[in-house]
Motif scaffolding. Structure first.
Motif, PDB file in Angstrom:
ATOM      1  N   ALA A  25     -12.002  -1.581  13.168  1.00  0.00           N
ATOM      2  CA  ALA A  25     -12.145  -3.008  12.862  1.00  0.00           C
ATOM      3  C   ALA A  25     -12.608  -3.220  11.434  1.00  0.00           C
ATOM      4  O   ALA A  25     -12.313  -4.253  10.810  1.00  0.00           O
ATOM      5  CB  ALA A  25     -13.114  -3.653  13.851  1.00  0.00           C
ATOM      6  N   GLY A  26     -13.335  -2.215  10.905  1.00  0.00           N
ATOM      7  CA  GLY A  26     -13.782  -2.321   9.524  1.00  0.00           C
ATOM      8  C   GLY A  26     -12.655  -2.229   8.515  1.00  0.00           C
ATOM      9  O   GLY A  26     -12.831  -2.554   7.332  1.00  0.00           O
ATOM     10  N   HIS A  27     -11.463  -1.773   8.970  1.00  0.00           N
ATOM     11  CA  HIS A  27     -10.302  -1.683   8.093  1.00  0.00           C
ATOM     12  C   HIS A  27      -9.420  -2.928   8.165  1.00  0.00           C
ATOM     13  O   HIS A  27      -8.300  -2.928   7.634  1.00  0.00           O
ATOM     14  CB  HIS A  27      -9.466  -0.448   8.453  1.00  0.00           C
ATOM     15  N   ALA A  28      -9.881  -3.957   8.832  1.00  0.00           N
ATOM     16  CA  ALA A  28      -9.073  -5.173   8.961  1.00  0.00           C
ATOM     17  C   ALA A  28      -8.846  -5.818   7.596  1.00  0.00           C
ATOM     18  O   ALA A  28      -9.747  -5.857   6.748  1.00  0.00           O
ATOM     19  CB  ALA A  28      -9.776  -6.161   9.898  1.00  0.00           C
ATOM     20  N   LYS A  29      -7.636  -6.306   7.399  1.00  0.00           N
ATOM     21  CA  LYS A  29      -7.265  -6.968   6.142  1.00  0.00           C
ATOM     22  C   LYS A  29      -6.899  -8.414   6.427  1.00  0.00           C
ATOM     23  O   LYS A  29      -6.265  -8.718   7.445  1.00  0.00           O
ATOM     24  CB  LYS A  29      -6.095  -6.244   5.485  1.00  0.00           C
ATOM     25  N   ARG A  30      -7.283  -9.245   5.493  1.00  0.00           N
ATOM     26  CA  ARG A  30      -6.980 -10.668   5.628  1.00  0.00           C
ATOM     27  C   ARG A  30      -5.535 -10.899   5.264  1.00  0.00           C
ATOM     28  O   ARG A  30      -5.078 -10.531   4.174  1.00  0.00           O
ATOM     29  CB  ARG A  30      -7.884 -11.487   4.695  1.00  0.00           C
ATOM     30  N   VAL A  31      -4.770 -11.489   6.147  1.00  0.00           N
ATOM     31  CA  VAL A  31      -3.364 -11.824   5.897  1.00  0.00           C
ATOM     32  C   VAL A  31      -3.187 -13.279   6.306  1.00  0.00           C
ATOM     33  O   VAL A  31      -3.300 -13.612   7.493  1.00  0.00           O
ATOM     34  CB  VAL A  31      -2.396 -10.927   6.680  1.00  0.00           C
ATOM     35  N   GLY A  32      -2.920 -14.122   5.312  1.00  0.00           N
ATOM     36  CA  GLY A  32      -2.833 -15.549   5.593  1.00  0.00           C
ATOM     37  C   GLY A  32      -4.161 -16.037   6.130  1.00  0.00           C
ATOM     38  O   GLY A  32      -5.218 -15.832   5.528  1.00  0.00           O
ATOM     39  N   THR A  33      -4.118 -16.643   7.299  1.00  0.00           N
ATOM     40  CA  THR A  33      -5.358 -17.141   7.913  1.00  0.00           C
ATOM     41  C   THR A  33      -5.872 -16.191   8.980  1.00  0.00           C
ATOM     42  O   THR A  33      -6.793 -16.524   9.714  1.00  0.00           O
ATOM     43  CB  THR A  33      -5.105 -18.511   8.546  1.00  0.00           C
ATOM     44  N   GLY A  34      -5.235 -15.006   9.154  1.00  0.00           N
ATOM     45  CA  GLY A  34      -5.624 -14.086  10.214  1.00  0.00           C
ATOM     46  C   GLY A  34      -6.038 -12.732   9.684  1.00  0.00           C
ATOM     47  O   GLY A  34      -6.035 -12.462   8.472  1.00  0.00           O
ATOM     48  N   TRP A  35      -6.372 -11.853  10.627  1.00  0.00           N
ATOM     49  CA  TRP A  35      -6.791 -10.501  10.302  1.00  0.00           C
ATOM     50  C   TRP A  35      -5.800  -9.519  10.919  1.00  0.00           C
ATOM     51  O   TRP A  35      -5.357  -9.676  12.039  1.00  0.00           O
ATOM     52  CB  TRP A  35      -8.190 -10.229  10.845  1.00  0.00           C
TER      53      TRP A  35
END
Length: 846
Positions: A735-745
């Protein structure tokens, strides 16, 4: 006058006139040609035919009876029921018409107090003598009517004793129909008492073929009908014999259609009595009669709006009502409750499925015979329930067409099972079996057959069938396998007998020489195998007796296989036998065999054998002359098989286990003799090996194994808890590698060290912590695996994320909704597939 008083008045009246009170026979008819007892005279049939001579010439009984021929009238008329009690008086070559008519008139007018001006009598159309007797007694001529054979000539409905009859009827008054006497039919004139003058004998074609050895009397007075008159109620359902049960139905259903209420009450009463007499639900015979009644009761109860499990309460009410008069009901109360509960639970599933199909067919007005047949054949939905439902909807079902479909199915199931050589045997006659006392015998080859057709000769290597004029080989019958052995011909040919089939067809392989019909030969049975089969057959009889002792008389044989060193026994029972009960039965069997009871074989006519208590087995057919096998004083069965001379020669017996083979039928498999000992030696060796592995004595092995299994379970629990912690930590890391894409993760990662069954829950945990789209990939067992999970808010299936990626690893994407998976063999393309999945996820996230 209550029913208890009705019974005692009748029985006391005839006991005072020299009649012996005889207990009711079982509802399971002693006559193998009759499924259920349907009249008081059934148990006396051998006396009428002079097959047996009783030590009394007059009898009186209160007999339990079941008749289902008028099933459609039950609940619709005042008098029709399926179970009823029949009071009767009987003469076996003693008194005849004069005493019978005089006593009947005295009892109904004085004993029961019925007004003379309400009584009518009918006589057989050409019976002048009986009419004169009634006139002499004082019955007015205008209340005596002559009727034809359909009304006043009685028989059992099968071959046997018969004769003209005279009936006493009661006029219920103009409220129940027009004047005119019993000849008018209808409900006004109620038949109470049938006086049968037994004098003739009918054959199977219902032709009168002679007179009985002595003119006799058989009468039957229905307790229900007399109670209806004496208690002044509109029908038998409102007498003290049925009203409490009817009220129980009404309470459970909350009211409803009166006919349906009566059907349920009637069928519940009949079911309780049948089960108490050892009948269990099954797919044929008397068991099917019971199942049909139970299912009709269940269906009508459901139509009335009653909830689940109505039969236990209803049959319980029957036992409460009749248990004093019929104590077998009270004894069987637990059995009755278990049987009806099991049947109701099972039929509820059938009813739900079949009713949906039936209702659709009725709604669409396409209730064809084929639909009715499919409901019956595929779903087990009783045909009479289909007919009932159709009638209620104003439809009809072509019953003849349904019967034709049913017969066609039976014909197909019978095809291909023609016994080889049947036609030839019909021409040459039967083979004389001489194998009870010998295992070898001289014989002559009467015919040689190949594929059922006669051939002129056979040579070395041929596999053929042989018919002999006499044979020591036992032919397969009654569950016992056919003998094996060898045949030596006078010309020097040697034939190995691999089986002996029904009709004494010897299945052989020609080992040496040539064989031609007419040759003299010596037939030699494999004596060692025969002895092993005989042990199993004797053990089967003892097992049958002990099952009935342990479980109850309902646990009767439903089939068997008797082979060398082993047996299979099918019996009627409604629930599994727990291991401790099976061990109890095994101990009983070996205990009785160890006592070394004598095996005695004797012959008698069938009636005498049955009167002596010999059991006729389910599904078997017997001639007039039968063979009876006694084992000690606890087993007596009609049997044509081979047995040992003493019980100890059959043991030991080891029961391997039991299982279900159908509704209401269980199966036990067992080993006998040396095979049982070998099996026990094998089990002992396994126990010794297990004890050695556990480093304990054999008697300590079970406890030590339980201890080790408990330790193993605890260790597994600890490891699983640790693994859950590891996966949770891995989810946090991912989960720590999540990237912001648009309005989501978005999380797209390759992972290692996880199993195929862990990948999906890991992805779900990652998305729960952070991520609107999570895609994980791993290489597991030489395959590339991928899982995708998406937020429901995105409104797109997870499979769209993996469609392109799956092709890269050589597979396809599957799954519905928010979770999808993919797999393929191209592990080296997993990173590329993850990149493609990431691109699809970005498109989804905008």
């Amino acid at each position: 006058m209550r029913s208890t008083r009705i019974r005692s008045v009748f029985l006391d009246f005839f006991t005072a006139r020299g009649h012996r009170p005889v207990p009711s026979g079982s509802l399971v008819s002693p006559d193998p040609e009759l499924l259920l007892t349907n009249a008081g005279m059934n148990q006396f049939k051998p006396y009428y035919l002079a097959h047996l001579t009783p030590d009394f010439r007059r009898a009186t009984t209160l007999q339990k009876c079941v008749r289902t021929g008028d099933l459609d009238n039950v609940g619709r008329t005042a008098r029709h029921v399926t179970f009823f009690e029949m009071l009767g008086n009987f003469s076996f070559g003693d008194y005849f018409k004069e005493e019978t008519t005089a006593w009947a008139w005295e009892l109904v007018t004085e004993g029961f107090g019925l007004p003379r001006d309400r009584l009518w009598v009918t006589v057989y159309e050409d019976d002048d003598e009986t009419e004169r007797l009634w006139r002499r007694i004082g019955v007015p001529g205008d209340r005596i009517q002559r009727l034809g054979a359909a009304d006043n000539y009685w028989s059992m409905g099968m071959a046997g004793p018969c004769g003209p009859s005279s009936e006493i009827h009661y006029d219920r008054g103009p409220a129940y129909g027009p004047d005119g006497g019993p000849a008018t039919g209808g409900d006004r004139y109620l038949e109470l008492w049938n006086l049968v003058f037994m004098q003739d004998v009918r054959d199977e074609d219902f032709r009168i073929v002679g007179e009985l050895p002595a003119r006799s009397i058989d009468t039957g007075l229905g307790v229900d009908r007399l109670a209806m008159v004496l208690q002044n109620v509109p029908d038998v359902f409102h007498t003290d014999l049925l009203l409490p049960v009817l009220e129980t139905v009404r309470e459970l259903a909350g009211g409803g259609d009166e006919t349906a209420l009566k059907i349920v009450a009637d069928h519940a009463r009949t079911a309780a009595f049948l089960i108490a007499d050892g009948v269990l639900p099954s797919g044929d015979g008397r068991g099917y009669v019971l199942r049909r009644l139970l299912r009709r009761a269940i269906r009508h109860a459901r139509l009335l709006g009653a909830g689940d499990a109505v039969l236990p309460a209803l049959t319980g009410a029957v036992v409460d009502l009749h248990g004093t008069t019929w104590p077998e009901l009270e004894t069987a109360r637990p059995l009755i409750e278990k049987v009806v509960t099991t049947e109701e639970e099972g039929f509820a599933r059938t009813l739900r499925q079949g009713t949906r199909i039936l209702d659709t067919a009725i709604r669409e007005r396409r209730l064809s015979p084929k639909v009715a047949f499919d409901l019956h054949d595929t779903y087990g939905f009783p045909f009479d329930l289909t007919v009932d439902a159709a009638r209620a909807a104003g439809l009809t079902v072509d019953e003849d067409a349904f019967a034709a479909l049913l017969e066609e199915r039976r014909r197909r199931s019978r095809s291909g099972r023609t016994e080889p050589g049947r036609e030839r045997r019909a021409e040459t006659g039967t083979t004389a079996f001489v194998g009870y006392d010998a295992t070898r015998a001289g014989a002559r080859l009467r015919a040689i057959l190949r594929d059922g057709a006669e051939v002129p000769a056979a040579a070395e290597g041929d596999e053929i069938e042989v018919l002999l004029d006499r044979s020591p080989f036992y032919a397969e019958a009654g569950g016992q396998v056919g003998d094996r052995g060898v045949i030596h011909t006078a010309s020097g040919a040697v034939l190995t007998v691999t089986d002996t089939r029904p009709g004494h067809v010897h299945v052989v392989r020609v080992e040496t020489g040539e064989v031609v019909p007419g040759e003299e030969a010596e037939a030699v049975v494999d004596a060692q195998r025969r002895a092993a089969v005989a042990r199993s057959h004797t053990a089967t009889h003892v097992l049958h007796a002990m099952l009935r002792r342990a479980l109850g008389p309902h646990a009767s044989q439903r089939g068997s296989l008797v082979d060398a060193g082993r047996l299979r026994f099918d019996f009627a029972h409604f629930e599994p036998l727990p291991p401790e009960r099976l061990r109890e039965v095994e101990a009983l069997v070996n205990e009785h065999l160890l006592a070394d009871p004598e095996i005695r074989v004797w012959h008698a006519d069938r009636a005498r054998a049955e009167a002596a208590g010999a059991m006729a087995l389910f599904g078997e057919t017997y001639g007039e002359r039968v063979r009876i096998v006694d084992i000690g004083d606890f087993s007596r069965e009609l049997c044509g098989g081979t047995h040992v001379g003493h019980g100890s020669q059959a043991g030991p017996v080891h029961l391997l286990g039991e299982s279900s083979i159908g509704s209401g039928v269980r199966r036990i498999e067992a080993l006998t003799g040396a095979d049982a000992l070998r099996h026990q030696d094998h089990e002992r060796a396994l126990l010794t090996e297990l004890a050695d592995l556990l480093r304990v004595r054999p008697d300590e092995a079970p406890q030590r194994l339980r201890q080790r299994l408990a330790e193993l379970a605890e260790a597994r629990r600890v490891l699983e808890a640790q693994r859950r912690e590891q996966l949770t930590a891995e989810a946090v890391r991912l989960a720590g590698h999540a990237k912001r894409v648009g309005t989501g993760w978005l999380v797209v990662q390759r992972v290692s060290g996880v199993g195929a069954d862990e990948l999906r829950p890991l992805a779900a945990e990652v998305r729960r912590r952070r991520g609107d789209v999570v895609v994980l990939g791993a290489e597991v067992g030489g395959r590339a695996l991928m899982v995708a999970t998406v937020s429901p808010d995105l409104g797109a299936p997870a499979r769209t994320v993996l469609t392109t990626a799956a092709a890269a690893i050589g597979g396809g994407a599957g799954g519905k909704g928010t979770v999808a998976n993919a797999g393929g063999q191209r592990t080296r393309h997993l990173d590329e597939a993850l990149r493609l999945a990431a691109a699809s996820a970005r498109d989804l996230l905008g």
